[in-house]
Design a protein around this motif. Structure first.
Motif, PDB file in Angstrom:
ATOM      1  N   MET A   1       1.549 -29.831 -73.258  1.00  0.00           N
ATOM      2  CA  MET A   1       0.897 -28.560 -73.586  1.00  0.00           C
ATOM      3  C   MET A   1      -0.490 -28.789 -74.168  1.00  0.00           C
ATOM      4  N   THR A   2      -0.616 -29.768 -75.045  1.00  0.00           N
ATOM      5  CA  THR A   2      -1.910 -30.040 -75.676  1.00  0.00           C
ATOM      6  C   THR A   2      -2.935 -30.497 -74.655  1.00  0.00           C
ATOM      7  N   VAL A   3      -2.521 -31.391 -73.764  1.00  0.00           N
ATOM      8  CA  VAL A   3      -3.436 -31.886 -72.734  1.00  0.00           C
ATOM      9  C   VAL A   3      -3.894 -30.752 -71.826  1.00  0.00           C
ATOM     10  N   LEU A   4      -2.945 -29.930 -71.379  1.00  0.00           N
ATOM     11  CA  LEU A   4      -3.306 -28.815 -70.495  1.00  0.00           C
ATOM     12  C   LEU A   4      -4.176 -27.790 -71.198  1.00  0.00           C
ATOM     13  N   PHE A   5      -3.921 -27.574 -72.470  1.00  0.00           N
ATOM     14  CA  PHE A   5      -4.706 -26.601 -73.231  1.00  0.00           C
ATOM     15  C   PHE A   5      -6.143 -27.080 -73.390  1.00  0.00           C
TER      16      PHE A   5
ATOM     17  N   TYR B   1      -5.726 -18.215 -66.195  1.00  0.00           N
ATOM     18  CA  TYR B   1      -6.647 -19.333 -66.339  1.00  0.00           C
ATOM     19  C   TYR B   1      -5.953 -20.656 -66.691  1.00  0.00           C
ATOM     20  N   MET B   2      -4.741 -20.591 -67.216  1.00  0.00           N
ATOM     21  CA  MET B   2      -4.011 -21.803 -67.604  1.00  0.00           C
ATOM     22  C   MET B   2      -2.551 -21.699 -67.158  1.00  0.00           C
ATOM     23  N   PRO B   3      -2.285 -21.491 -65.884  1.00  0.00           N
ATOM     24  CA  PRO B   3      -0.898 -21.295 -65.431  1.00  0.00           C
ATOM     25  C   PRO B   3      -0.006 -22.501 -65.679  1.00  0.00           C
ATOM     26  N   ALA B   4      -0.549 -23.705 -65.557  1.00  0.00           N
ATOM     27  CA  ALA B   4       0.270 -24.903 -65.765  1.00  0.00           C
ATOM     28  C   ALA B   4       0.710 -24.993 -67.216  1.00  0.00           C
ATOM     29  N   TYR B   5      -0.195 -24.707 -68.137  1.00  0.00           N
ATOM     30  CA  TYR B   5       0.139 -24.729 -69.564  1.00  0.00           C
ATOM     31  C   TYR B   5       1.257 -23.733 -69.865  1.00  0.00           C
ATOM     32  N   LEU B   6       1.094 -22.501 -69.394  1.00  0.00           N
ATOM     33  CA  LEU B   6       2.088 -21.472 -69.666  1.00  0.00           C
ATOM     34  C   LEU B   6       3.418 -21.796 -68.999  1.00  0.00           C
ATOM     35  N   ALA B   7       3.386 -22.404 -67.820  1.00  0.00           N
ATOM     36  CA  ALA B   7       4.628 -22.756 -67.123  1.00  0.00           C
ATOM     37  C   ALA B   7       5.412 -23.807 -67.896  1.00  0.00           C
TER      38      ALA B   7
END
Length: 390
Positions: free
Chosen positions: A114-118, A138-144
């Motif tokens: 999560m931190t890396v994606l954020f 804008y951050m679908p991978a983070y939210l997923a």
């Protein structure tokens, strides 16, 4: 909605934290420490998620929407704390430690991801009111990743809570765990809305139209779950309060019966000081009523009992209600016979129609007996009413 709902959830979490923290003075087991950590993280989550605090926190750190990362990371850690509680409730210390290790590793992996994606995403400005909706685009991978971890944890908590609620050693713990398990559908409403955010974003849409449903679902889940976690602590106080209330009602209900019988047969009465607790006074009252009833046996006429029984059965009375009316008729007849000094030729062997099996049953029956003393069926058994109105 989050300007009102989230401060409410934060307040509930703070109250639970303050209440539960006192336990650590005497019990620092893993279960208790994990529960306190759960309430602390819950307080942080909803305090930071309040829009005014959200912006101030992000400004203080100097990272746009840092409050979103902080609150959702706390959510993941919080659900891990809840699993830790349930693991130590359902397993021995060694087994719980073995099952905890892979969860901690998975937790660390989720937080790092999560931190890396954020940090790798482009900032879109502070979004305290619709962080998840905006970042679904804008951050679908983070939210997923966050949703996958949150959903898996909530499902496991719901399943473990429900299973252990069936074998938990105390009634209030069983009730509390059922409440925790009951929050799973509300948590799934939240994750369903967030998943819909991700899907809508892929087609150029937005989840703002159902954002209030997501917030309401998670808010209800948090409040019910918090109550469920602390229910085993303060539930017994509710039981005690209920017992005191029932005892007061029973004492008031039995006082006229006790006063009437002991006025005729004062010997069973033992003087009690005003400082004696209500439960002891009530217990003594039950004994004195029965003792007086046995003392009046020699004045009871079996014919009265037969007549009262026949009329009561004709009126449709059965079971304890029938027995109470018969005993009331016997008592009324005995009091009147004693006042007239007219003992029967052959008194009954016992003044008791039924014998309740325990103290609770005895208390319930004597309250029926007290009511039956003013029953028309019982009063017709004697020429003069022997019981004054309460």
């Amino acid at each position: 909605m989050n300007s009102l709902l989230y401060p409410l959830c934060s307040t509930v979490a703070l109250l639970a934290l303050v209440y539960k923290s006192r336990v650590l003075r005497t019990d620092r087991s893993v279960t208790q420490v994990a529960l306190v950590a759960n309430f602390f993280l819950l307080f942080i989550i909803f305090t930071v998620s309040t829009p005014s605090v959200w912006a101030a926190t992000s400004d203080f750190v100097g990272i746009v929407n840092f409050s979103g990362l902080l609150s959702q990371s706390c959510v993941v850690v919080m659900t891990a704390c809840q699993q830790l509680v349930l693991l130590h409730l359902t397993h021995g210390p060694e087994a719980a430690r073995r099952k905890t290790l892979p969860r901690i590793l998975a937790l660390a992996l989720v937080l790092i991801t999560m931190t890396v994606l954020f940090t790798g995403a482009t900032a879109q400005g502070e979004t305290p009111d619709d962080f998840a909706v905006t970042h679904a685009q804008y951050m679908p991978a983070y939210l997923a990743v966050y949703l996958a971890a949150f959903t898996a944890n909530q499902v496991e908590i719901g399943v473990m809570g429900w299973r252990y609620s069936k074998i938990a050693p105390s009634a209030w713990l069983r009730r509390g765990l059922r409440m925790v398990a009951f929050t799973l559908p509300f948590a799934l409403v939240y994750t369903g809305c967030r998943t819909a955010d991700l899907i809508a974003a892929q087609f150029g849409g937005s989840g703002r139209s159902w954002e209030s449903i997501a917030q309401l679902g998670v808010g209800i889940a948090v409040i019910i779950q918090t109550v469920g976690w602390i229910l085993p602590d303060w539930g017994p106080h509710l039981t005690s309060a209920g017992d005191r209330l029932r005892n007061r009602r029973a004492y008031r209900a039995l006082t006229p019966l006790h006063r009437t019988l002991t006025a005729e047969v004062p010997e069973p009465v033992i003087p009690m000081g005003p400082t004696l607790d209500l439960q002891t006074r009530l217990y003594r009252m039950l004994i004195e009523i029965r003792d007086a009833q046995w003392e009046l046996r020699t004045w009871m006429d079996p014919e009265i009992a037969r007549a009262v029984r026949a009329e009561a059965e004709a009126a449709g009375l059965r079971g304890d209600e029938l027995a109470a009316v018969v005993e009331a008729g016997q008592l009324l007849g005995a009091i009147e016979a004693k006042r007239r000094d007219q003992p029967p030729e052959q008194p009954p062997q016992t003044p008791v129609v039924i014998a309740p099996g325990d103290l609770a049953a005895e208390l319930a029956f004597q309250q029926r007996l007290a009511r039956a003393m003013t029953s028309p069926v019982a009063l017709r058994s004697v020429p003069v009413a022997a019981i004054p109105a309460p």
